[in-house]
Design an enzyme around this catalytic site. Structure first.
Site, PDB file in Angstrom:
ATOM      1  N   HIS A   1      43.306  39.896  43.065  1.00 61.27           N
ATOM      2  CA  HIS A   1      44.717  40.230  42.820  1.00 61.27           C
ATOM      3  C   HIS A   1      45.590  39.747  43.984  1.00 61.27           C
ATOM      4  O   HIS A   1      46.694  39.234  43.781  1.00 61.27           O
ATOM      5  CB  HIS A   1      44.910  41.753  42.714  1.00 61.27           C
TER       6      HIS A   1
ATOM      7  N   GLU B   1      42.358  33.167  36.586  1.00 64.21           N
ATOM      8  CA  GLU B   1      41.548  32.390  35.632  1.00 64.21           C
ATOM      9  C   GLU B   1      40.242  33.105  35.315  1.00 64.21           C
ATOM     10  O   GLU B   1      39.535  32.746  34.390  1.00 64.21           O
ATOM     11  CB  GLU B   1      41.263  30.991  36.201  1.00 64.21           C
TER      12      GLU B   1
ATOM     13  N   GLN C   1      42.272  35.645  28.316  1.00 61.05           N
ATOM     14  CA  GLN C   1      43.537  36.372  28.459  1.00 61.05           C
ATOM     15  C   GLN C   1      44.655  35.403  28.866  1.00 61.05           C
ATOM     16  O   GLN C   1      45.770  35.445  28.325  1.00 61.05           O
ATOM     17  CB  GLN C   1      43.380  37.477  29.504  1.00 61.05           C
TER      18      GLN C   1
ATOM     19  N   ARG D   1      35.706  45.994  37.911  1.00 63.55           N
ATOM     20  CA  ARG D   1      34.496  46.566  37.302  1.00 63.55           C
ATOM     21  C   ARG D   1      33.276  46.484  38.215  1.00 63.55           C
ATOM     22  O   ARG D   1      32.293  47.187  37.970  1.00 63.55           O
ATOM     23  CB  ARG D   1      34.171  45.849  36.000  1.00 63.55           C
TER      24      ARG D   1
HETATM   25  O1  PAF Z   1      44.386  41.495  33.702  1.00 62.68           O
HETATM   26  C1  PAF Z   1      44.836  42.666  33.738  1.00 62.68           C
HETATM   27  O2  PAF Z   1      44.732  43.369  34.751  1.00 62.68           O
HETATM   28  C2  PAF Z   1      45.533  43.238  32.508  1.00 62.68           C
HETATM   29  O3  PAF Z   1      44.930  42.790  31.340  1.00 62.68           O
HETATM   30  C3  PAF Z   1      47.046  42.955  32.498  1.00 62.68           C
HETATM   31  C4  PAF Z   1      47.341  41.466  32.408  1.00 62.68           C
HETATM   32  C5  PAF Z   1      47.683  43.526  33.739  1.00 62.68           C
HETATM   33  C6  PAF Z   1      47.679  43.623  31.272  1.00 62.68           C
HETATM   34  O4  PAF Z   1      47.486  44.996  31.286  1.00 62.68           O
END
Ligand code: PAF
Length: 283
Positions: A37, A150, A155, A189
């Site tokens: 992140h 990525e 997603q 996770r």
């Molecule tokens: O990747 C994530 O953490 C989630 O799927 C997101 C993009 C914040 C949407 O809740």
């Protein structure tokens, strides 16, 4: 760093930034932040004048058998990391405001096709939940740029398709997966793994690397390769949900003309479902 939970003050702040001509970057997260992140935030800071990070554990993207309540919430630690990185605003909306009419009544965004395959087949409704919350957050923050890992490759493709289909006025950036020293992709996770599972976990990435080498070396018997790697993973203690070799652009089964592929895998180690992907270039 400002901390905002309500939508009105967020919109007011956004309006001021716009008047000042600031380029706004956005990193949506569900918190429990790790280096993956933080890398998104660093990339956002390179491109944007101000960076907003949201933390919202989105109930709409959890299936009935997935434990929403057990999802780790570490807001104070997360907030400290973001402050240290010079994030301008941490947005922490509340579920009662986000889903004011209740989850059952919520208008949703669904990207057909791509949302139903691979992870979407294993987790029905998951990408509808993701697309809906990301669309809502985009409407609230109204960023010029948004950043996604990525690591969650499908997603990222779903979000790019949504932005294109709904003519949203922002640029989506995919940021390469950050890995632990032993190759395990960083993920919230990973914290669920026991000590012994954590030692085994990098085998997933090793197996995918080996598979990519085999494809680059000319193997095209994909079904057989996938079965062999599922067996290797099984012998190491994994239960494979899927291993897929797809076109990186469309996530469809690759044709002879496709040169950019992606290997995607999801496998359970005990109760933890790990996902990973790696690109394979045939050029
Ligand atoms: O990747 C994530 O953490 C989630 O799927 C997101 C993009 C914040 C949407 O809740």
């Amino acid at each position: 760093m400002q901390r905002i939970s309500d939508i009105l003050p967020l919109r007011e702040q956004r309006r001021k930034w716009q008047i000042d001509g600031k380029v706004i970057g956005f990193v949506p997260t569900m918190g429990n932040l790790h280096q993956g992140h933080l890398q998104l935030v660093k990339e956002a800071k390179k491109v944007c004048d101000v960076v907003v990070v949201s933390i919202f554990v989105n109930p709409m993207q959890f299936g009935p058998s997935e434990d929403l309540d057990a999802y780790p919430r570490t807001l104070e630690q997360d907030s400290q990391y973001l402050e240290e990185l010079g994030v301008d605003c941490l947005f922490t909306p509340r579920a009662k405001d986000i889903y004011a009419r209740g989850l059952e009544q919520q208008t949703f965004v669904e990207v057909p096709g791509i949302s139903y395959m691979i992870c979407g087949a294993s987790r029905p409704g998951h990408f509808r939940g993701v697309a809906t919350i990301v669309c809502k957050l985009f409407n609230m923050v109204q960023p010029n740029h948004a950043f996604f890992g990525e690591k969650d490759f499908q997603q990222l493709q779903v979000i790019k398709a949504m932005v294109q289909d709904l003519s949203m006025n922002l640029k989506i950036h995919g940021v390469p997966t950050v890995r632990e020293a032993d190759g395990l992709a960083m993920s919230s996770r990973n914290g669920y793994l026991t000590e012994s599972e954590r030692k085994v976990a990098p085998i997933l990435y090793q197996s995918m690397l080996k598979l990519s080498e085999q494809i680059v070396a000319g193997r095209r018997d994909f079904r057989k390769l996938i079965n062999e790697h599922s067996l290797t993973l099984y012998n190491s203690g994994f239960k494979t949900d899927y291993i897929e070799i797809r076109s990186a652009d469309t996530l469809l089964q690759p044709g002879h003309e496709d040169t950019e592929l992606v290997i995607l895998a999801a496998a359970f180690l005990g109760k933890t479902r790990l996902i990973d992907n790696i690109p394979v270039s045939l050029e």
